[in-house]
Design a protein around this motif. Sequence first.
Motif, PDB file in Angstrom:
ATOM      1  N   GLY A 124     -30.439  50.653  15.880  1.00 46.86           N
ATOM      2  CA  GLY A 124     -31.342  49.571  15.519  1.00 46.86           C
ATOM      3  C   GLY A 124     -30.592  48.305  15.152  1.00 46.86           C
TER       4      GLY A 124
ATOM      5  N   ARG B  43     -31.969  53.910  11.672  1.00 48.01           N
ATOM      6  CA  ARG B  43     -31.600  53.014  12.773  1.00 48.01           C
ATOM      7  C   ARG B  43     -30.563  53.636  13.717  1.00 48.01           C
TER       8      ARG B  43
ATOM      9  N   VAL C   2     -35.570  55.364  14.793  1.00 48.55           N
ATOM     10  CA  VAL C   2     -34.906  54.337  15.603  1.00 48.55           C
ATOM     11  C   VAL C   2     -35.651  54.028  16.886  1.00 48.55           C
TER      12      VAL C   2
ATOM     13  N   PRO D 274     -31.365  45.487  18.825  1.00 48.80           N
ATOM     14  CA  PRO D 274     -30.859  46.863  18.885  1.00 48.80           C
ATOM     15  C   PRO D 274     -29.872  47.018  20.035  1.00 48.80           C
TER      16      PRO D 274
ATOM     17  N   TRP E 275     -37.566  50.639  18.032  1.00 54.30           N
ATOM     18  CA  TRP E 275     -36.979  49.440  18.644  1.00 54.30           C
ATOM     19  C   TRP E 275     -36.848  49.544  20.159  1.00 54.30           C
TER      20      TRP E 275
END
Length: 204
Positions: A125, A99, A52, A182, A55
């Motif tokens: 994310g 994510r 993650v 995000p 991002w």
Amino acid sequence: MAELNGAAAAGSERLARLALDVLMAMAVPERFLNDWPLLKATRRVTAQQLPVLAWLDELTDGSSPILAPLLNQISRAAPKLEWRQTYKAEDLGPEFLTRYGWTELIGQRGPIASTTIACGILLLGPELLYPAHAHEAEEVYVCLGGTAAWMRGNEPFTSKPAGTVIYHPSWMPHAMRTSSTPLMALYVWRGGDLTAKATIIAPS
């Protein structure tokens, strides 16, 4: 408990001070500020990265004089922090884990020890549903960067921009849903088991 080296301790303490500055500036309920420990890092943590973090660069933003110092410091410090995940692939699926992640600054696992609060950073994310879940600890979030839709109890999903304060009482179901961007949010837990795994109420 192993001592941190000077640079690591100073970095953790700076993050915690910036987090406290944000919480005070955003006027969160006073009880979330009363039980803070001395901001002295005493616990060694091991740097751990997660997918993650890819991002993070999309969240660096100097537009808010209140939020930007913490947001930017988290981005700089991220490679040295211990990013964790509460769930496993069998809970919410492997795609969710690419994510999702969090790091604790204060609590029973973070560099600054506390048995009364847990404070850290949640990172989600884009295009992700964090399904409805609940936990014993009451919780306050401050959205630091990105925009997501949040659900509380029986309320519908509502978009919340950076700077929004969101409160969840003990055991209130809540969920988050990101779209094209995000989300980074500061959280504080108080009461109950501060290391408990949340109960998933609705699967993704």
